[in-house]
Scaffold this motif. Structure first.
Motif, short mmCIF file in Angstrom:
data_model
loop_
_atom_site.label_atom_id
_atom_site.label_comp_id
_atom_site.label_asym_id
_atom_site.label_seq_id
_atom_site.Cartn_x
_atom_site.Cartn_y
_atom_site.Cartn_z
N ALA A 13 34.43 72.26 -7.33
CA ALA A 13 36.01 72.49 -7.54
C ALA A 13 36.49 73.66 -8.32
O ALA A 13 35.60 73.93 -9.25
CB ALA A 13 36.31 71.18 -7.97
N LEU A 14 37.60 74.33 -7.69
CA LEU A 14 38.15 75.25 -8.51
C LEU A 14 39.59 74.91 -8.46
O LEU A 14 40.16 75.11 -7.40
CB LEU A 14 37.82 76.54 -7.77
CG LEU A 14 38.72 77.66 -8.63
CD1 LEU A 14 38.33 77.98 -10.09
CD2 LEU A 14 38.34 79.24 -7.77
N ASN A 19 38.07 74.42 -13.44
CA ASN A 19 37.59 75.44 -12.88
C ASN A 19 35.95 74.83 -12.29
O ASN A 19 35.39 75.55 -11.70
CB ASN A 19 37.43 76.66 -13.39
CG ASN A 19 38.80 77.55 -13.34
OD1 ASN A 19 39.80 76.58 -12.93
ND2 ASN A 19 38.78 78.61 -14.24
N THR A 20 35.64 73.58 -12.60
CA THR A 20 34.40 73.10 -12.31
C THR A 20 34.57 71.69 -12.22
O THR A 20 35.84 71.29 -12.33
CB THR A 20 33.27 73.13 -13.41
OG1 THR A 20 33.58 72.48 -14.33
CG2 THR A 20 33.10 74.65 -13.80
N ILE A 38 54.95 80.41 -13.08
CA ILE A 38 54.39 81.58 -12.52
C ILE A 38 54.05 82.58 -13.15
O ILE A 38 54.93 83.17 -13.87
CB ILE A 38 54.94 81.62 -11.01
CG1 ILE A 38 55.06 80.24 -10.19
CG2 ILE A 38 54.25 82.56 -10.54
CD1 ILE A 38 56.05 80.40 -8.97
N THR A 39 52.72 83.06 -13.24
CA THR A 39 52.26 84.47 -13.81
C THR A 39 52.23 85.40 -12.87
O THR A 39 51.97 86.67 -13.29
CB THR A 39 51.08 84.20 -14.65
OG1 THR A 39 50.00 83.58 -13.77
CG2 THR A 39 51.41 83.06 -15.72
N LYS A 55 43.87 78.56 -13.52
CA LYS A 55 43.87 79.46 -14.78
C LYS A 55 42.38 79.77 -15.24
O LYS A 55 41.54 79.17 -14.94
CB LYS A 55 44.40 78.38 -15.79
CG LYS A 55 45.96 77.91 -15.35
CD LYS A 55 46.39 76.58 -16.18
CE LYS A 55 47.48 76.09 -15.28
NZ LYS A 55 47.40 75.53 -14.23
N ASN A 56 42.57 80.99 -16.10
CA ASN A 56 41.46 81.25 -16.82
C ASN A 56 40.35 81.62 -15.82
O ASN A 56 38.94 81.33 -15.97
CB ASN A 56 41.11 80.31 -17.83
CG ASN A 56 41.86 79.78 -18.77
OD1 ASN A 56 42.59 80.78 -19.34
ND2 ASN A 56 42.16 78.70 -19.05
N PHE A 57 40.45 82.35 -14.69
CA PHE A 57 39.73 82.61 -13.63
C PHE A 57 39.62 83.99 -13.58
O PHE A 57 40.56 84.76 -13.38
CB PHE A 57 40.23 81.98 -12.35
CG PHE A 57 39.32 82.39 -11.08
CD1 PHE A 57 38.18 81.86 -11.00
CD2 PHE A 57 39.71 83.19 -10.14
CE1 PHE A 57 37.14 82.14 -9.93
CE2 PHE A 57 38.88 83.70 -9.26
CZ PHE A 57 37.84 83.04 -9.03
#
Length: 417
Positions: A13-14, A19-20, A38-39, A55-57
């Motif tokens: 999963a992402l 992210n895991t 939104i970024t 996030k943080n990917f």
């Protein structure tokens, strides 16, 4: 012909809330919202200024920079989630018959960001057709499955399903059928989406489909709440390794659960709105139960499509009561979209993973952001509002419904059921 049994042996999963698989599950049971400003681009002129971004990917943590540049984000997400699922399945690649391993992936849109960028560059270049040579292979919706098969050398059945928000559930059902009919022993399946883009946000805003709760994004996705006013766009991927039962048992695989059945139907009603009485939703759940050979009272929970739209939540709730009758009031119902937002073509994959983990851990993730009952939705139904609930979950259904009236439902169950 006797159908073969199919089990789940790997998960990846992402998501906007992890992210895991482990991060995703912990966020689910703790009611974490993935919605935030939104970024990716300037939202000054947009009606909706938030979404559920991953996030943080950093893709270069997983894929070589040069190779990553040849892929749209949706394909990158597919590869990363699949890597986790394949590692989780713990194959011996020296003995695995890769001719009997296939990939069926789902995506509702594919490489939207790539298409957007290339067309905008063309327009800015005064009509000079200087397109990136990777434009087409980055954009097309089937390329994620191609990348997966190339990376691992899987030479079995390989294609992509496109049925809007039902895409990855359709992919899972197809993969399930290919195994139980004997066309493959192992399938990698799931879905990915990366539509948090100028075109994606602008298009859904034009349809009045998105929440515009810019002052409080974290509570904007509120399925079944009276004050819901649209869904929150999400992105990411979910991957599952599914396997013929005897094949999994012979290699000593860890088995999460069994796939009991899958159902499909069409609303045949409207290009975007659900059937007001939930006719297609009713039929898809009945078809799924029939395929699984189970009765409504065998089911413990339903991970609802539950997008937080005014019409959709009502129609699905009506359909559940029609399918399950009095048993509907004993079910744990939930919408994990209250936390992840709506991942479109990837929704079915990550929600099936949530359903599988609820069986494994005996916990039902909540439907967060409930403040006010909707008089059009039966208040006696248990939507698992705001807080996770412990329950021995033996059988769980997961619903996904897409624009165009496409409906898909998958049922997962404990192996000893």
């Amino acid at each position: 012909m006797e159908l073969r049994r199919v089990v789940v042996t790997g998960l990846g999963a992402l998501t906007p809330i992890g992210n895991t698989v482990e991060e995703y599950w912990n966020s689910l049971i703790n009611g974490v919202s993935g919605a935030a400003p939104i970024t990716y681009f300037d939202t000054t002129n947009f009606k909706t200024k938030f979404a559920c971004e991953v996030k943080n990917f950093n893709v270069e943590d997983f894929i070589d920079r040069k190779e990553a540049r040849k892929m749209d984000r949706y394909a990158q997400y597919a590869l990363v989630s699949t890597e986790e699922a394949v590692k989780d399945a713990n194959f011996d690649f020296d003995t695995l018959d890769k001719d009997r391993v296939g990939v069926i992936w789902g995506s509702g849109i594919g490489g939207l960001e790539t298409f957007q960028e290339e067309v905008m560059n063309f327009a800015a270049g005064n009509g000079t057709p200087k397109f990136n040579p990777f434009f087409i292979p980055k954009m097309i919706a089937d390329i994620a499955g191609g990348h997966i098969s190339i990376k691992y050398g899987f030479r079995g059945p390989n294609f992509t399903t496109v049925s809007a928000c039902a895409s990855s559930t359709n992919a899972l059902i197809d993969a399930f059928n290919y195994i139980r009919l004997g066309h493959a022993d192992v399938m990698v399946t799931g879905g990915s989406e990366a539509a948090v883009t100028i075109a994606g946000m602008g298009g859904f805003n034009a349809m009045h489909a998105l929440s515009t709760r810019n002052d409080d994004p974290k509570t904007a996705s509120r399925p079944m709440d009276k004050d819901r006013e649209g869904f929150v766009l999400g992105e990411g991927a979910g991957a599952l390794v599914i396997e013929e039962y005897e094949h999994a048992k012979a290699r000593g695989a860890k088995i999460y659960c069994e796939i009991g059945g899958g159902g499909m139907s069409a609303d045949a009603h409207h290009i975007t709105a659900p059937h007001p009485e939930g006719l297609g939703a009713r039929n898809v759940m009945l078809n799924c139960l029939r395929d699984a050979g189970l009765k409504p009272e065998d089911v413990d929970g339903v991970n609802m499509h539950g997008t937080s739209t005014p019409l959709g939540d009502i129609a699905e709730s009506k359909a559940i009561i029609e399918v399950f009758g009095d048993h509907a009031y004993t079910l744990n119902l939930n919408s994990t979209k209250s936390m992840t937002g709506h991942l479109l073509g990837a929704a079915g994959a990550i929600e099936t993973i949530a359903s599988i983990l609820s069986i494994k851990h005996g916990i039902v993730p909540p439907t967060i952001n409930h403040f006010t009952d909707d008089e059009n939705i039966d208040p006696k139904l248990n939507f698992t509002f705001n807080k996770a609930q412990k329950r021995d979950m033996k059988v769980v259904m997961s619903n996904t419904f897409g624009f165009g009236g496409h409906n898909a439902c998958v049922l997962v169950k404990k192996l000893d059921m």
